[in-house]
Design a protein around this motif. Structure first.
Motif, PDB file in Angstrom:
ATOM      1  N   GLY A   1       9.926   4.958  -4.902  1.00 37.31           N
ATOM      2  CA  GLY A   1      10.880   6.031  -5.274  1.00 37.31           C
ATOM      3  C   GLY A   1      12.207   5.421  -5.288  1.00 37.31           C
ATOM      4  N   CYS A   2      12.844   5.590  -3.964  1.00 34.48           N
ATOM      5  CA  CYS A   2      14.366   4.864  -3.787  1.00 34.48           C
ATOM      6  C   CYS A   2      14.248   3.452  -3.591  1.00 34.48           C
ATOM      7  N   GLY A   3      13.226   2.879  -2.927  1.00 36.06           N
ATOM      8  CA  GLY A   3      13.169   1.348  -2.633  1.00 36.06           C
ATOM      9  C   GLY A   3      14.157   1.194  -1.482  1.00 36.06           C
ATOM     10  N   GLU A   4      14.581   2.093  -0.949  1.00 39.12           N
ATOM     11  CA  GLU A   4      15.508   1.703   0.350  1.00 39.12           C
ATOM     12  C   GLU A   4      15.421   2.655   1.505  1.00 39.12           C
ATOM     13  N   GLY A   5      14.013   3.124   1.713  1.00 42.05           N
ATOM     14  CA  GLY A   5      13.718   3.945   2.905  1.00 42.05           C
ATOM     15  C   GLY A   5      14.200   5.419   3.064  1.00 42.05           C
ATOM     16  N   ARG A   6      14.709   6.050   1.917  1.00 43.65           N
ATOM     17  CA  ARG A   6      15.228   7.350   2.075  1.00 43.65           C
ATOM     18  C   ARG A   6      14.454   8.399   1.655  1.00 43.65           C
ATOM     19  N   CYS A   7      13.290   8.182   1.035  1.00 45.73           N
ATOM     20  CA  CYS A   7      12.762   9.085   0.078  1.00 45.73           C
ATOM     21  C   CYS A   7      11.324   9.451   0.475  1.00 45.73           C
ATOM     22  N   GLY A   8      10.641   8.559   1.302  1.00 44.69           N
ATOM     23  CA  GLY A   8       9.391   8.819   1.867  1.00 44.69           C
ATOM     24  C   GLY A   8       8.160   8.868   0.804  1.00 44.69           C
ATOM     25  N   SER A   9       8.199   8.574  -0.385  1.00 44.75           N
ATOM     26  CA  SER A   9       7.185   8.544  -1.444  1.00 44.75           C
ATOM     27  C   SER A   9       6.427   7.537  -1.230  1.00 44.75           C
ATOM     28  N   CYS A  10       6.689   6.268  -0.591  1.00 42.91           N
ATOM     29  CA  CYS A  10       6.046   5.271  -0.202  1.00 42.91           C
ATOM     30  C   CYS A  10       5.290   5.061   1.291  1.00 42.91           C
ATOM     31  N   THR A  11       5.235   6.277   1.746  1.00 40.95           N
ATOM     32  CA  THR A  11       5.012   6.356   3.329  1.00 40.95           C
ATOM     33  C   THR A  11       3.503   6.092   3.468  1.00 40.95           C
ATOM     34  N   VAL A  12       3.061   5.045   4.198  1.00 39.01           N
ATOM     35  CA  VAL A  12       1.903   4.766   4.528  1.00 39.01           C
ATOM     36  C   VAL A  12       1.761   4.583   6.063  1.00 39.01           C
ATOM     37  N   LEU A  13       0.531   4.498   6.691  1.00 38.07           N
ATOM     38  CA  LEU A  13       0.368   4.403   8.222  1.00 38.07           C
ATOM     39  C   LEU A  13       0.213   2.838   8.693  1.00 38.07           C
ATOM     40  N   VAL A  14       0.911   2.525   9.538  1.00 43.60           N
ATOM     41  CA  VAL A  14       0.760   0.838  10.293  1.00 43.60           C
ATOM     42  C   VAL A  14       0.434   1.414  11.624  1.00 43.60           C
ATOM     43  N   ASP A  15      -0.878   1.171  12.096  1.00 45.19           N
ATOM     44  CA  ASP A  15      -1.190   1.287  13.233  1.00 45.19           C
ATOM     45  C   ASP A  15      -0.911   2.943  13.657  1.00 45.19           C
ATOM     46  N   ASP A  16      -1.155   3.743  12.778  1.00 42.07           N
ATOM     47  CA  ASP A  16      -1.480   5.157  12.898  1.00 42.07           C
ATOM     48  C   ASP A  16       0.106   5.829  12.942  1.00 42.07           C
ATOM     49  N   GLN A  17       1.061   4.985  12.437  1.00 40.15           N
ATOM     50  CA  GLN A  17       2.401   5.560  12.550  1.00 40.15           C
ATOM     51  C   GLN A  17       3.116   5.493  11.130  1.00 40.15           C
ATOM     52  N   PRO A  18       3.635   6.660  10.583  1.00 36.63           N
ATOM     53  CA  PRO A  18       4.084   6.782   9.274  1.00 36.63           C
ATOM     54  C   PRO A  18       5.302   5.460   9.183  1.00 36.63           C
ATOM     55  N   VAL A  19       5.300   4.771   8.047  1.00 33.34           N
ATOM     56  CA  VAL A  19       6.400   3.807   7.756  1.00 33.34           C
ATOM     57  C   VAL A  19       6.615   3.765   6.304  1.00 33.34           C
ATOM     58  N   ALA A  20       8.009   3.355   6.015  1.00 37.50           N
ATOM     59  CA  ALA A  20       8.492   3.282   4.463  1.00 37.50           C
ATOM     60  C   ALA A  20       7.905   1.715   4.085  1.00 37.50           C
ATOM     61  N   ALA A  21       6.644   1.900   3.264  1.00 38.52           N
ATOM     62  CA  ALA A  21       5.967   0.535   2.818  1.00 38.52           C
ATOM     63  C   ALA A  21       7.191  -0.138   1.722  1.00 38.52           C
ATOM     64  N   CYS A  22       8.237   0.501   1.432  1.00 39.69           N
ATOM     65  CA  CYS A  22       8.865  -0.180   0.440  1.00 39.69           C
ATOM     66  C   CYS A  22       9.966  -1.094   1.226  1.00 39.69           C
ATOM     67  N   LEU A  23       9.993  -1.205   2.714  1.00 35.11           N
ATOM     68  CA  LEU A  23      10.708  -1.830   3.624  1.00 35.11           C
ATOM     69  C   LEU A  23      10.237  -2.273   4.454  1.00 35.11           C
ATOM     70  N   PHE A  24       8.801  -2.624   4.319  1.00 41.22           N
ATOM     71  CA  PHE A  24       7.880  -3.047   5.697  1.00 41.22           C
ATOM     72  C   PHE A  24       7.489  -4.417   5.359  1.00 41.22           C
ATOM     73  N   PRO A  25       8.066  -5.465   5.693  1.00 43.01           N
ATOM     74  CA  PRO A  25       7.694  -6.993   5.347  1.00 43.01           C
ATOM     75  C   PRO A  25       6.459  -7.236   5.459  1.00 43.01           C
ATOM     76  N   VAL A  26       5.586  -7.679   4.704  1.00 37.78           N
ATOM     77  CA  VAL A  26       4.014  -7.865   4.856  1.00 37.78           C
ATOM     78  C   VAL A  26       3.869  -8.647   5.923  1.00 37.78           C
ATOM     79  N   ALA A  27       4.696  -9.720   6.251  1.00 41.93           N
ATOM     80  CA  ALA A  27       4.408 -10.655   7.419  1.00 41.93           C
ATOM     81  C   ALA A  27       4.221  -9.807   8.743  1.00 41.93           C
ATOM     82  N   ASN A  28       4.996  -8.688   8.921  1.00 40.90           N
ATOM     83  CA  ASN A  28       4.598  -7.852  10.022  1.00 40.90           C
ATOM     84  C   ASN A  28       3.734  -6.853   9.935  1.00 40.90           C
ATOM     85  N   VAL A  29       2.661  -6.982   8.976  1.00 39.26           N
ATOM     86  CA  VAL A  29       1.677  -6.182   8.793  1.00 39.26           C
ATOM     87  C   VAL A  29       0.346  -7.182   9.554  1.00 39.26           C
ATOM     88  N   ALA A  30       0.482  -8.297   9.421  1.00 35.98           N
ATOM     89  CA  ALA A  30      -0.562  -9.147  10.141  1.00 35.98           C
ATOM     90  C   ALA A  30      -0.986  -8.704  11.470  1.00 35.98           C
TER      91      ALA A  30
END
Ligand SMILES: Cc1cc2nc3c(=O)[nH]c(=O)nc-3n(C[C@H](O)[C@H](O)[C@H](O)COP(=O)(O)OP(=O)(O)OC[C@H]3O[C@@H](n4cnc5c(N)ncnc54)[C@H](O)[C@@H]3O)c2cc1C
Ligand code: FES
Ligand code: FES
Lengths: 287, 156
Positions: free
Chosen positions: B38-67
């Motif tokens: 959606g916004c690509g800047e963490g404001r709209c939530g349309s990219c929300t996924v769960l990382v370790d069961d917590q909602p995060v904005a996937a548009c701002l989540f660097p893939v390195a930190n998902v390892a």
């Protein structure tokens, strides 16, 4: 369009020493990567990304914390972590700031040190809460570990030496200390504050304030401590004293101008935010 | 660089620069198009996924930190043809879905909420949804659905 440039390299060291070594070797080409909620928007702010980022995500010791007469908080704790682990009235302002900032999706990711170290981020919510609480930052670097006040870190944060890392934040929590945080946003949640205010007071057995600090963020480019003398010698929660202190603090501010809010408005709301924060304090004492 | 994590329960490997947003990896490398840009800047939530069961904005989540972590997306909730989850059913039953653009994000936010809170009332649901913008429904039906899905339909 995703707004970040995706080419920079990311390293993920497993210890503080390795992170310091990598950051030192890379020099100005690199910076630490915490939650990334600020760094990933570098392109939106027109900033050129660094060639390399050193992720702190795998360094378990940066997530440690301990509570006591000093609350010691690891750099990598998230805003969400802070809403649950920091107990006690000296840390109320920090807890409230963490809970009121941004949205769940950001609070689950954005870190304590990222909030402090984001150069150019005037509206950081944790910062005034920590400033009013006389926090210190613990640093690791090529010269070894050292400690400095948050206030001095903030005024030098855009010229910190390469290789340096915030490892923890120390928030004093002596008996008799109470704190509260307030912020104003145009809509209710999920936005940067027009102004954010934290008040921290030390109260004697008779319920009278014997020391006090007021910090204001979002108004000037970097959050600052203002004069809180007007609170001293008055009963905790005294509204006239709060109004006087709020006016004194506002009078000392030189606001920034930006499209979100005119500078005069940011200053004009400060006394009310101070009064609201002070009004919270007696309830904390009753608890 | 290559980053290994679990995606809807399966171990996957993403070979991409570490600052690549998780959202790009999910959509372009794994074909999971539920989470939206959606916004690509963490404001709209349309990219929300769960990382370790917590909602995060996937548009701002660097893939390195998902390892080494567990990522869950809307596609992982119910297999094709299998029954939907209580959150998904409740959203449909309460008319909480209009254009649907925000819904994968809303579903993930509410899934995390219901997993961590045994009983959700309207205020809790609204607070959890502050990072999910919906341009269609006016939120009331979504909040009602959240409360119903947690088994407290009386508080909608
Ligand atoms: C839509 C949106 C709304 C937001 N609203 C608010 C709000 O209302 N209030 C608020 O306070 N915040 C808000 N934020 C969050 C803000 O981005 C974070 O508070 C914070 O500044 C970044 O934390 P991070 O862990 O993501 O840092 P990163 O983006 O990873 O890093 C930020 C900076 O800190 C440096 N850094 C990180 N860790 C360290 C360390 N240990 N030592 C030295 N330097 C370090 C990095 O090098 C970088 O310069 C919002 C974010 C978004 C996306
Ligand atoms: S696209 Fe990620 S929050 Fe809007
Ligand atoms: S249903 Fe259309 S944006 Fe929410």
């Amino acid at each position: 369009m995703l707004t970040t440039v995706v080419s920079p390299d990311v390293r993920s060291p497993g210890s503080i020493d390795d992170a310091v070594r990598q950051l030192t070797d890379l020099g100005a080409d690199a910076m630490p990567l915490a939650g990334g909620t600020w760094i990933m928007r570098a392109g939106l702010r027109g900033e050129t990304p660094r060639r390399c980022y050193v992720s702190l995500d795998r360094i378990a010791e940066l997530r440690r914390y301990s509570v006591g007469d000093v609350v010691e908080l690891g750099a990598q704790l998230t805003h969400r972590d802070l809403t649950s682990i920091t107990t006690g009235p000296a840390a109320t302002a920090l807890r409230q700031a963490a809970a009121l900032s941004a949205f769940p999706q950001v609070r689950n990711v954005a870190t304590l040190a990222g909030n402090i170290a984001a150069t150019g981020f005037a509206a950081a919510d944790l910062v005034p809460a920590l400033l009013a609480g006389q926090a210190e930052v613990e640093l690791a670097g090529p010269e070894g570990p050292h400690r400095t006040t948050l206030a001095s870190y903030l005024t030098s944060r855009d010229q910190r030496p390469s290789g340096e890392l915030i490892t923890a934040v120390r928030l004093p929590a002596p008996p008799g200390r109470f704190s509260a945080f307030e912020r104003l946003t145009v809509r209710v949640g999920g936005e940067y504050a027009v102004a954010n205010v934290a008040v921290s007071v030390d109260v004697d057995a008779g319920g009278s304030v014997h020391d006090a600090r007021i910090a204001v963020g979002a108004v000037e480019p970097v959050a600052t401590l203002g004069p809180a003398r007007a609170l001293i010698g008055h009963p905790v929660g005294d509204d006239d004293a709060a109004q006087a202190a709020g006016e004194a603090v506002a009078a000392g501010l030189t606001p920034r101008e930006d499209p979100d809010a005119p500078g005069w408005y940011r200053v004009a709301v400060v006394p009310t935010l101070v009064r609201r924060a002070v009004a919270q304090l007696p309830q904390l004492i009753d608890h | 660089m290559s980053y290994s994590f679990t995606l809807n329960g399966q171990t996957v490997e993403a070979t991409t620069p570490g600052l690549t947003p998780l959202l790009t990896v999910l959509r372009d490398q794994h074909g999971l198009q539920g989470a939206k840009l959606g916004c690509g800047e963490g404001r709209c939530g349309s990219c929300t996924v769960l990382v370790d069961d917590q909602p995060v904005a996937a548009c701002l989540f660097p893939v390195a930190n998902v390892a080494g972590r567990a990522v869950r997306t809307v596609e992982g909730l119910a297999a094709p043809g299998a029954p939907l989850t209580p959150v998904q059913d409740a959203l449909l039953d309460h008319g909480g879905v209009q254009c649907g653009a925000c819904i994968p994000g809303v579903v993930m936010t509410l899934t995390a909420l219901l997993e961590s809170e045994p009983a959700v009332d309207a205020a809790t649901a609204k607070e959890a949804l502050t990072g999910n913008i919906c341009r269609c429904t006016g939120y009331v039906k979504i909040v009602e659905a959240a409360v119903a899905a947690s088994g407290r339909g009386d508080q909608a």
